[in-house]
Design a protein around this motif. Sequence first.
Motif, PDB file in Angstrom:
ATOM      1  N   HIS A   1       7.062  -4.402 -12.667  1.00 23.71           N
ATOM      2  CA  HIS A   1       7.573  -4.048 -11.341  1.00 23.71           C
ATOM      3  C   HIS A   1       7.604  -2.532 -11.169  1.00 23.71           C
ATOM      4  O   HIS A   1       7.160  -1.982 -10.152  1.00 23.71           O
ATOM      5  N   ILE A   2       8.147  -1.845 -12.166  1.00 20.68           N
ATOM      6  CA  ILE A   2       8.207  -0.380 -12.119  1.00 20.68           C
ATOM      7  C   ILE A   2       6.809   0.213 -12.031  1.00 20.68           C
ATOM      8  O   ILE A   2       6.558   1.146 -11.260  1.00 20.68           O
ATOM      9  N   LEU A   3       5.879  -0.347 -12.787  1.00 23.28           N
ATOM     10  CA  LEU A   3       4.520   0.193 -12.824  1.00 23.28           C
ATOM     11  C   LEU A   3       3.831   0.075 -11.479  1.00 23.28           C
ATOM     12  O   LEU A   3       3.199   1.034 -11.006  1.00 23.28           O
ATOM     13  N   TRP A   4       3.932  -1.085 -10.810  1.00 21.83           N
ATOM     14  CA  TRP A   4       3.223  -1.194  -9.531  1.00 21.83           C
ATOM     15  C   TRP A   4       3.896  -0.363  -8.437  1.00 21.83           C
ATOM     16  O   TRP A   4       3.230   0.126  -7.520  1.00 21.83           O
ATOM     17  N   ILE A   5       5.223  -0.159  -8.548  1.00 19.75           N
ATOM     18  CA  ILE A   5       5.890   0.725  -7.579  1.00 19.75           C
ATOM     19  C   ILE A   5       5.404   2.166  -7.759  1.00 19.75           C
ATOM     20  O   ILE A   5       5.129   2.875  -6.778  1.00 19.75           O
ATOM     21  N   LEU A   6       5.303   2.619  -9.009  1.00 20.88           N
ATOM     22  CA  LEU A   6       4.759   3.955  -9.276  1.00 20.88           C
ATOM     23  C   LEU A   6       3.326   4.082  -8.758  1.00 20.88           C
ATOM     24  O   LEU A   6       2.936   5.119  -8.210  1.00 20.88           O
ATOM     25  N   THR A   7       2.556   3.033  -8.934  1.00 28.83           N
ATOM     26  CA  THR A   7       1.183   3.029  -8.439  1.00 28.83           C
ATOM     27  C   THR A   7       1.152   3.158  -6.922  1.00 28.83           C
ATOM     28  O   THR A   7       0.359   3.920  -6.357  1.00 28.83           O
ATOM     29  N   LEU A   8       2.041   2.434  -6.258  1.00 33.91           N
ATOM     30  CA  LEU A   8       2.116   2.502  -4.798  1.00 33.91           C
ATOM     31  C   LEU A   8       2.493   3.911  -4.337  1.00 33.91           C
ATOM     32  O   LEU A   8       1.901   4.442  -3.382  1.00 33.91           O
ATOM     33  N   ILE A   9       3.453   4.533  -5.001  1.00 31.09           N
ATOM     34  CA  ILE A   9       3.846   5.906  -4.649  1.00 31.09           C
ATOM     35  C   ILE A   9       2.652   6.845  -4.802  1.00 31.09           C
ATOM     36  O   ILE A   9       2.392   7.694  -3.937  1.00 31.09           O
ATOM     37  N   THR A  10       1.924   6.696  -5.905  1.00 28.99           N
ATOM     38  CA  THR A  10       0.746   7.534  -6.131  1.00 28.99           C
ATOM     39  C   THR A  10      -0.284   7.336  -5.029  1.00 28.99           C
ATOM     40  O   THR A  10      -0.889   8.299  -4.532  1.00 28.99           O
ATOM     41  N   MET A  11      -0.464   6.087  -4.619  1.00 30.68           N
ATOM     42  CA  MET A  11      -1.452   5.788  -3.583  1.00 30.68           C
ATOM     43  C   MET A  11      -1.046   6.353  -2.226  1.00 30.68           C
ATOM     44  O   MET A  11      -1.906   6.734  -1.427  1.00 30.68           O
ATOM     45  N   VAL A  12       0.241   6.413  -1.939  1.00 26.24           N
ATOM     46  CA  VAL A  12       0.699   6.964  -0.660  1.00 26.24           C
ATOM     47  C   VAL A  12       0.561   8.485  -0.648  1.00 26.24           C
ATOM     48  O   VAL A  12       0.278   9.085   0.394  1.00 26.24           O
TER      49      VAL A  12
ATOM     50  N   LEU B   1       1.022  20.191  -3.028  1.00 24.28           N
ATOM     51  CA  LEU B   1       0.811  18.808  -2.614  1.00 24.28           C
ATOM     52  C   LEU B   1      -0.202  18.133  -3.533  1.00 24.28           C
ATOM     53  O   LEU B   1       0.033  17.032  -4.044  1.00 24.28           O
ATOM     54  N   GLU B   2      -1.332  18.784  -3.733  1.00 20.77           N
ATOM     55  CA  GLU B   2      -2.361  18.233  -4.619  1.00 20.77           C
ATOM     56  C   GLU B   2      -1.861  18.177  -6.058  1.00 20.77           C
ATOM     57  O   GLU B   2      -2.096  17.197  -6.773  1.00 20.77           O
ATOM     58  N   PHE B   3      -1.153  19.231  -6.486  1.00 19.09           N
ATOM     59  CA  PHE B   3      -0.645  19.283  -7.857  1.00 19.09           C
ATOM     60  C   PHE B   3       0.369  18.162  -8.111  1.00 19.09           C
ATOM     61  O   PHE B   3       0.313  17.478  -9.141  1.00 19.09           O
ATOM     62  N   ILE B   4       1.288  17.940  -7.170  1.00 17.99           N
ATOM     63  CA  ILE B   4       2.287  16.872  -7.327  1.00 17.99           C
ATOM     64  C   ILE B   4       1.615  15.508  -7.374  1.00 17.99           C
ATOM     65  O   ILE B   4       2.004  14.626  -8.142  1.00 17.99           O
ATOM     66  N   HIS B   5       0.587  15.335  -6.551  1.00 24.02           N
ATOM     67  CA  HIS B   5      -0.172  14.079  -6.593  1.00 24.02           C
ATOM     68  C   HIS B   5      -0.742  13.845  -7.989  1.00 24.02           C
ATOM     69  O   HIS B   5      -0.668  12.737  -8.541  1.00 24.02           O
ATOM     70  N   ARG B   6      -1.284  14.890  -8.595  1.00 20.10           N
ATOM     71  CA  ARG B   6      -1.841  14.769  -9.943  1.00 20.10           C
ATOM     72  C   ARG B   6      -0.743  14.470 -10.967  1.00 20.10           C
ATOM     73  O   ARG B   6      -0.938  13.650 -11.874  1.00 20.10           O
ATOM     74  N   VAL B   7       0.408  15.134 -10.817  1.00 17.82           N
ATOM     75  CA  VAL B   7       1.507  14.935 -11.771  1.00 17.82           C
ATOM     76  C   VAL B   7       2.013  13.498 -11.710  1.00 17.82           C
ATOM     77  O   VAL B   7       2.222  12.846 -12.738  1.00 17.82           O
ATOM     78  N   VAL B   8       2.213  12.977 -10.488  1.00 20.76           N
ATOM     79  CA  VAL B   8       2.701  11.604 -10.331  1.00 20.76           C
ATOM     80  C   VAL B   8       1.672  10.621 -10.874  1.00 20.76           C
ATOM     81  O   VAL B   8       2.023   9.647 -11.556  1.00 20.76           O
ATOM     82  N   ALA B   9       0.389  10.881 -10.594  1.00 23.59           N
ATOM     83  CA  ALA B   9      -0.666  10.012 -11.116  1.00 23.59           C
ATOM     84  C   ALA B   9      -0.690  10.052 -12.641  1.00 23.59           C
ATOM     85  O   ALA B   9      -0.857   9.018 -13.309  1.00 23.59           O
ATOM     86  N   GLY B  10      -0.510  11.239 -13.210  1.00 19.24           N
ATOM     87  CA  GLY B  10      -0.473  11.356 -14.662  1.00 19.24           C
ATOM     88  C   GLY B  10       0.713  10.631 -15.266  1.00 19.24           C
ATOM     89  O   GLY B  10       0.577   9.962 -16.308  1.00 19.24           O
TER      90      GLY B  10
END
Length: 316
Positions: free
Chosen positions: A20-31, A65-74
Amino acid sequence: MRPDLAKDRQKWLRFVRFSHILWILTLITMVLGPYVRAEDAGLACPDWPLCFGHVVPPYEYRVYLEFIHRVVAGFMGLVFLGWLFYLISVPSIRRTFIRPALLAFVLLAVQILLGGATITELLNPYVVKSHLLNAILYLAVLLYIWKKGRAIVSDAPAPMAVPPRWLQTVVLVAIFFQIFLGGRVSTNLVGEVCMEFPACYVQHVEVDGEVVAKTVYFPSMHDRPYEMHMSHRYMGYTLVILVALLASWSIGTILAARNGLLLALLLVQIALGAFNVKWSLPVPVTVMHSFTAIVLFMVAWLNLLEFRYHEHDSHT
């Protein structure tokens, strides 16, 4: 829960929560991705995996913005590795999910490579679209594992009355195709080709010596920008018909409320699309439009899985 898995019940419950936690993190990354794109920050970091040669770049709004996207994805990637290790370490979970988990691993690896390619290929539309669609598939696999895991650990009986699976599948595929068409509009920068809604544009023509306004609802589909924009609209209208049919067919079944929600979300999505056109792609509306598209896919996919695995487990 199946008798052969009862001894691992607590491990299964932790795995379901972990999923559950993993797919929520994935959704945040996708947004965050559409947010970066809407703010025109896709190339704010011109190199990859570093940003201006730094692990942590100097502050600037679009760069961060781009850097935070990379950090969350990482971070999501690290959580995935922990999740995968846990899955492999519990034999009963490994036997059940090793194949979809490996598929998720491959999709995540491809996603990372595509993320780098979006930078090195200077936001090539084909790479950006592939990045989006691959993310949708990765999320779908995670949702499948989470949903099936929940069904296995629960003692809920299999739902009896359900709408036809073929119709739910058609709706799901149509939503995925609509996301592809939306990505095509965004990556090819044709969102503002049609500035009216539901019409495409207003053309001023001369008639009997006077200039009159002519509303154009159906522009030529031979003109590629108009074809890309209007194909997205036409598919949206088709989806309304399909989802309305599914919602009607769902009345009296376990999925009545959620397919009703699907229809409501789709109408909200069309309204957001209209606001995008009328207000010249404002960032909040653009991001909400992308987010709602992902949620539509999630709801349709989870509805399709709702009874399948309860039904499967009841015969196991």
